[in-house]
Design an enzyme around this catalytic site. Structure first.
Site, PDB file in Angstrom:
ATOM      1  CB  THR A  72       6.267   3.799   6.748  1.00 54.27           C
ATOM      2  OG1 THR A  72       6.531   2.525   6.187  1.00 54.27           O
ATOM      3  CG2 THR A  72       7.177   4.791   6.022  1.00 54.27           C
ATOM      4  CG  ASP A  73       7.825  -1.307   8.056  1.00 52.64           C
ATOM      5  OD1 ASP A  73       7.335  -0.685   7.094  1.00 52.64           O
ATOM      6  OD2 ASP A  73       7.632  -2.533   8.238  1.00 52.64           O
ATOM      7  CD  GLU A  74       6.834   0.711   2.627  1.00 48.00           C
ATOM      8  OE1 GLU A  74       7.325   1.063   1.554  1.00 48.00           O
ATOM      9  OE2 GLU A  74       5.660   0.333   2.756  1.00 48.00           O
ATOM     10  CE  LYS A  83       5.502   8.754   6.270  1.00 48.51           C
ATOM     11  NZ  LYS A  83       4.359   9.580   6.731  1.00 48.51           N
ATOM     12  CE1 TYR A  93       4.636   6.514   2.062  1.00 51.46           C
ATOM     13  CE2 TYR A  93       5.578   4.309   2.242  1.00 51.46           C
ATOM     14  CZ  TYR A  93       4.794   5.326   2.766  1.00 51.46           C
ATOM     15  OH  TYR A  93       4.170   5.162   3.985  1.00 51.46           O
ATOM     16  N   PRO A 141       9.879  -1.987  -9.664  1.00 53.95           N
ATOM     17  CG  PRO A 141      10.086  -0.175 -11.131  1.00 53.95           C
ATOM     18  CD  PRO A 141       9.076  -1.045 -10.455  1.00 53.95           C
TER      19      PRO A 141
HETATM   20  P1  NAD Z   1      -3.908   7.118   2.844  1.00 55.78           P
HETATM   21  O1  NAD Z   1      -3.273   7.325   1.512  1.00 55.78           O
HETATM   22  O2  NAD Z   1      -5.041   6.165   2.985  1.00 55.78           O
HETATM   23  O3  NAD Z   1      -4.431   8.513   3.400  1.00 55.78           O
HETATM   24  C1  NAD Z   1      -3.685   9.703   3.322  1.00 55.78           C
HETATM   25  C2  NAD Z   1      -4.594  10.877   3.645  1.00 55.78           C
HETATM   26  O4  NAD Z   1      -3.810  12.082   3.560  1.00 55.78           O
HETATM   27  C3  NAD Z   1      -5.771  11.036   2.654  1.00 55.78           C
HETATM   28  O5  NAD Z   1      -6.965  11.272   3.366  1.00 55.78           O
HETATM   29  C4  NAD Z   1      -5.371  12.233   1.808  1.00 55.78           C
HETATM   30  O6  NAD Z   1      -6.484  12.980   1.334  1.00 55.78           O
HETATM   31  C5  NAD Z   1      -4.533  13.040   2.796  1.00 55.78           C
HETATM   32  N1  NAD Z   1      -3.560  13.902   2.110  1.00 55.78           N
HETATM   33  C6  NAD Z   1      -2.689  13.545   1.123  1.00 55.78           C
HETATM   34  N2  NAD Z   1      -1.976  14.612   0.720  1.00 55.78           N
HETATM   35  C7  NAD Z   1      -2.402  15.661   1.480  1.00 55.78           C
HETATM   36  C8  NAD Z   1      -2.034  17.032   1.543  1.00 55.78           C
HETATM   37  N3  NAD Z   1      -1.093  17.545   0.734  1.00 55.78           N
HETATM   38  N4  NAD Z   1      -2.656  17.825   2.450  1.00 55.78           N
HETATM   39  C9  NAD Z   1      -3.603  17.305   3.286  1.00 55.78           C
HETATM   40  N5  NAD Z   1      -3.999  16.033   3.242  1.00 55.78           N
HETATM   41  C10 NAD Z   1      -3.411  15.215   2.362  1.00 55.78           C
HETATM   42  O7  NAD Z   1      -2.717   6.741   3.829  1.00 55.78           O
HETATM   43  P2  NAD Z   1      -2.693   5.757   5.079  1.00 55.78           P
HETATM   44  O8  NAD Z   1      -2.411   4.392   4.598  1.00 55.78           O
HETATM   45  O9  NAD Z   1      -3.873   6.014   5.921  1.00 55.78           O
HETATM   46  O10 NAD Z   1      -1.370   6.272   5.811  1.00 55.78           O
HETATM   47  C11 NAD Z   1      -1.425   7.325   6.781  1.00 55.78           C
HETATM   48  C12 NAD Z   1      -0.042   7.592   7.317  1.00 55.78           C
HETATM   49  O11 NAD Z   1       0.486   6.419   7.903  1.00 55.78           O
HETATM   50  C13 NAD Z   1       0.963   8.011   6.222  1.00 55.78           C
HETATM   51  O12 NAD Z   1       1.785   9.019   6.762  1.00 55.78           O
HETATM   52  C14 NAD Z   1       1.753   6.744   5.948  1.00 55.78           C
HETATM   53  O13 NAD Z   1       3.051   7.049   5.515  1.00 55.78           O
HETATM   54  C15 NAD Z   1       1.738   6.090   7.316  1.00 55.78           C
HETATM   55  N6  NAD Z   1       1.836   4.620   7.309  1.00 55.78           N
HETATM   56  C16 NAD Z   1       0.998   3.865   6.519  1.00 55.78           C
HETATM   57  C17 NAD Z   1       1.077   2.473   6.568  1.00 55.78           C
HETATM   58  C18 NAD Z   1       0.153   1.608   5.756  1.00 55.78           C
HETATM   59  O14 NAD Z   1       0.322   0.378   5.749  1.00 55.78           O
HETATM   60  N7  NAD Z   1      -0.868   2.145   5.101  1.00 55.78           N
HETATM   61  C19 NAD Z   1       2.028   1.855   7.397  1.00 55.78           C
HETATM   62  C20 NAD Z   1       2.857   2.666   8.195  1.00 55.78           C
HETATM   63  C21 NAD Z   1       2.752   4.036   8.138  1.00 55.78           C
HETATM   64  P1  TYD Z   2       1.545  -2.711  -0.911  1.00 54.20           P
HETATM   65  O1  TYD Z   2       0.202  -3.060  -0.341  1.00 54.20           O
HETATM   66  O2  TYD Z   2       1.608  -1.775  -2.068  1.00 54.20           O
HETATM   67  O3  TYD Z   2       2.415  -2.176   0.327  1.00 54.20           O
HETATM   68  P2  TYD Z   2       4.019  -1.836   0.392  1.00 54.20           P
HETATM   69  O4  TYD Z   2       4.580  -1.878  -0.972  1.00 54.20           O
HETATM   70  O5  TYD Z   2       4.016  -0.467   0.971  1.00 54.20           O
HETATM   71  O6  TYD Z   2       4.585  -2.874   1.306  1.00 54.20           O
HETATM   72  O7  TYD Z   2       2.272  -4.058  -1.324  1.00 54.20           O
HETATM   73  C1  TYD Z   2       2.462  -5.122  -0.420  1.00 54.20           C
HETATM   74  C2  TYD Z   2       3.257  -6.194  -1.116  1.00 54.20           C
HETATM   75  O8  TYD Z   2       2.446  -6.751  -2.175  1.00 54.20           O
HETATM   76  C3  TYD Z   2       4.511  -5.691  -1.799  1.00 54.20           C
HETATM   77  O9  TYD Z   2       5.526  -6.682  -1.712  1.00 54.20           O
HETATM   78  C4  TYD Z   2       4.103  -5.495  -3.251  1.00 54.20           C
HETATM   79  C5  TYD Z   2       3.071  -6.590  -3.454  1.00 54.20           C
HETATM   80  N1  TYD Z   2       1.994  -6.295  -4.433  1.00 54.20           N
HETATM   81  C6  TYD Z   2       1.719  -7.210  -5.460  1.00 54.20           C
HETATM   82  O10 TYD Z   2       2.348  -8.273  -5.582  1.00 54.20           O
HETATM   83  N2  TYD Z   2       0.719  -6.901  -6.345  1.00 54.20           N
HETATM   84  C7  TYD Z   2      -0.002  -5.757  -6.273  1.00 54.20           C
HETATM   85  O11 TYD Z   2      -0.895  -5.515  -7.127  1.00 54.20           O
HETATM   86  C8  TYD Z   2       0.282  -4.838  -5.203  1.00 54.20           C
HETATM   87  C9  TYD Z   2      -0.476  -3.548  -5.071  1.00 54.20           C
HETATM   88  C10 TYD Z   2       1.293  -5.161  -4.300  1.00 54.20           C
END
Ligand code: NAD
Ligand code: TYD
Length: 350
Positions: free
Chosen positions: A131-133, A160, A156, A288
């Site tokens: 992630t970019d985070e 990562k 988180y 936070p």
């Molecule tokens: P998600 O939470 O939707 O899915 C995560 C999956 O991993 C689930 O199917 C869960 O069952 C599985 N999982 C969790 N713990 C596990 C374990 N201990 N063993 C096996 N499986 C397990 O997440 P996502 O949003 O699809 O993200 C997928 C990846 O992409 C992550 O690594 C996340 O850090 C990265 N990512 C997400 C975003 C985003 O915006 N969602 C952006 C950039 C990177």
């Molecule tokens: P989120 O979807 O949780 O992604 P991330 O924190 O990983 O970027 O949140 C996106 C943005 O929206 C973040 O600035 C937090 C804000 N947010 C709210 O204002 N209200 C909410 O209920 C949630 C879940 C997020």
């Protein structure tokens, strides 16, 4: 011929990656390894789960023995690692879950791959999806590049970042062939309604308050999930070994502006009065350690691999809203059970 282990394939992004690879590469065997936590849902894959090149293994990446069994059983040649705990708010409540899955689980997977491929590491790739985070927060200007130093602020992003460092260390120390991509915020179908966009879509449908954290002026760079899956496909096949690629949409939105656009689009689609859903906006106590702004410089993946987003934000958001409105059974299923308890715990009294 490749036998690719995709971890976290029952989650949001993983399910799109699985679908793309199963459909596009009939000669690859795609093994979906997932523990099916609250975020994992096999209903995300019903359109491809009968395909002859697809297999599901319910395994936790914390179980090193089970990982070894899966590698042996399917003769795994490559890994695309997405399994993770992925929600910042949950990481604030339960940081250890993130330490275990995101750090220990990733190292388990690295060890399993390194040992299983030891005869000839040059034939195999370990692709880590991040992630970019990990880069921390930006001020009003600037973009994250692949050389921006890591400065994670949430449990988180810290977990990562640690996993990224382990992947890099395994490349340097053991010569495991790796690649890492760091992507901005994704949105699209099958997104669990704990994250901003699907949570707000669900609340607008149900005419519930829209809980905006703090002043609502936090900025994220949004990318349609199918464009992320296409980028992963390119990086997996053509990315430079042991390198990093940033992936992003050049699409920055302040939360409050995004929420207003969502309200406008949904009022139109639901046949509600203009401005009706905006009245649901409720400012609540901030998260936070809330990162002020994320924005990705995606020039490298564009110039080296020719990737760019295929849809505009307005198109992607409209497709996403349509999907949620057409898939009420999916939405009802994931918001039944423990979801109400999570919601109460996270939002009540805030
Ligand atoms: P998600 O939470 O939707 O899915 C995560 C999956 O991993 C689930 O199917 C869960 O069952 C599985 N999982 C969790 N713990 C596990 C374990 N201990 N063993 C096996 N499986 C397990 O997440 P996502 O949003 O699809 O993200 C997928 C990846 O992409 C992550 O690594 C996340 O850090 C990265 N990512 C997400 C975003 C985003 O915006 N969602 C952006 C950039 C990177
Ligand atoms: P989120 O979807 O949780 O992604 P991330 O924190 O990983 O970027 O949140 C996106 C943005 O929206 C973040 O600035 C937090 C804000 N947010 C709210 O204002 N209200 C909410 O209920 C949630 C879940 C997020």
């Amino acid at each position: 011929m490749k036998n690719i282990l995709i971890t976290g394939g029952a989650g949001f992004i993983g399910s799109h990656v699985i679908r793309l690879f199963v459909n596009k590469y009939p000669n690859y065997k795609i093994v979906n390894l997932d523990a099916l936590t609250y975020a994992g849902n096999l209903e995300n894959l019903t359109d491809i789960d009968q395909a002859s090149n697809y297999v599901f293994e319910k395994v936790n990446i914390l179980d090193a023995d089970a990982l070894k069994t899966v590698f042996t059983k399917h003769n795994i040649t490559d890994v695309i690692h997405l399994a993770a705990e992925s929600h910042v708010d949950r990481s604030i409540l339960s940081p250890m879950d993130f330490v275990y899955t995101n750090i220990v689980g990733t190292v388990n997977l690295l060890n399993t791959a390194k040992d299983f491929w030891k005869e000839d590491l040059t034939k195999h790739l370990f692709y880590h999806v991040s992630t970019d985070e990990v880069y921390g927060a930006l001020g009003e200007t600037g973009l994250f590049t692949e050389t921006t130093s890591y400065s994670p602020n949430s449990p988180y992003s810290a977990s990562k970042a640690a996993s990224d460092h382990f992947v890099r260390a395994y490349a340097e120390t053991y010569h495991l062939q790796t690649v890492i991509s760091n992507c901005s915020n994704n949105y699209g179908p099958f997104h669990f309604p704990e994250k901003l966009i699907p949570l707000f879509i669900n609340n607008i449908i149900n005419k519930k308050p829209l809980p905006v954290y703090g002043d609502g002026l936090y900025t994220r760079d949004w990318l349609f999930v199918k464009d992320h899956a296409l980028a992963i496909d390119l990086v997996f096949h053509q990315g430079k070994l042991n390198d990093t690629y940033n992936i992003g949409g050049f699409n920055e939105w302040k939360n409050i502006d995004l929420v207003k656009l969502l309200c406008t689009q949904m009022d139109e689609k639901l046949g509600r009065q203009k401005g009706e859903s905006e009245q649901l906006i409720t400012y609540i106590k901030d998260r936070p350690g809330h990162d002020r702004r994320y924005a990705i410089d995606a020039i490298k993946i564009n110039t080296e691999l020719g990737w760019k987003p295929t849809v505009t934000f307005e198109q992607g958001l409209a497709q996403t809203i349509d999907w949620y409105l057409q898939n009420t059974e999916w939405l009802n299923n994931v918001t039944s059970g423990n979801y109400a308890k999570y919601y109460e715990n996270m939002y009540d009294g805030r």
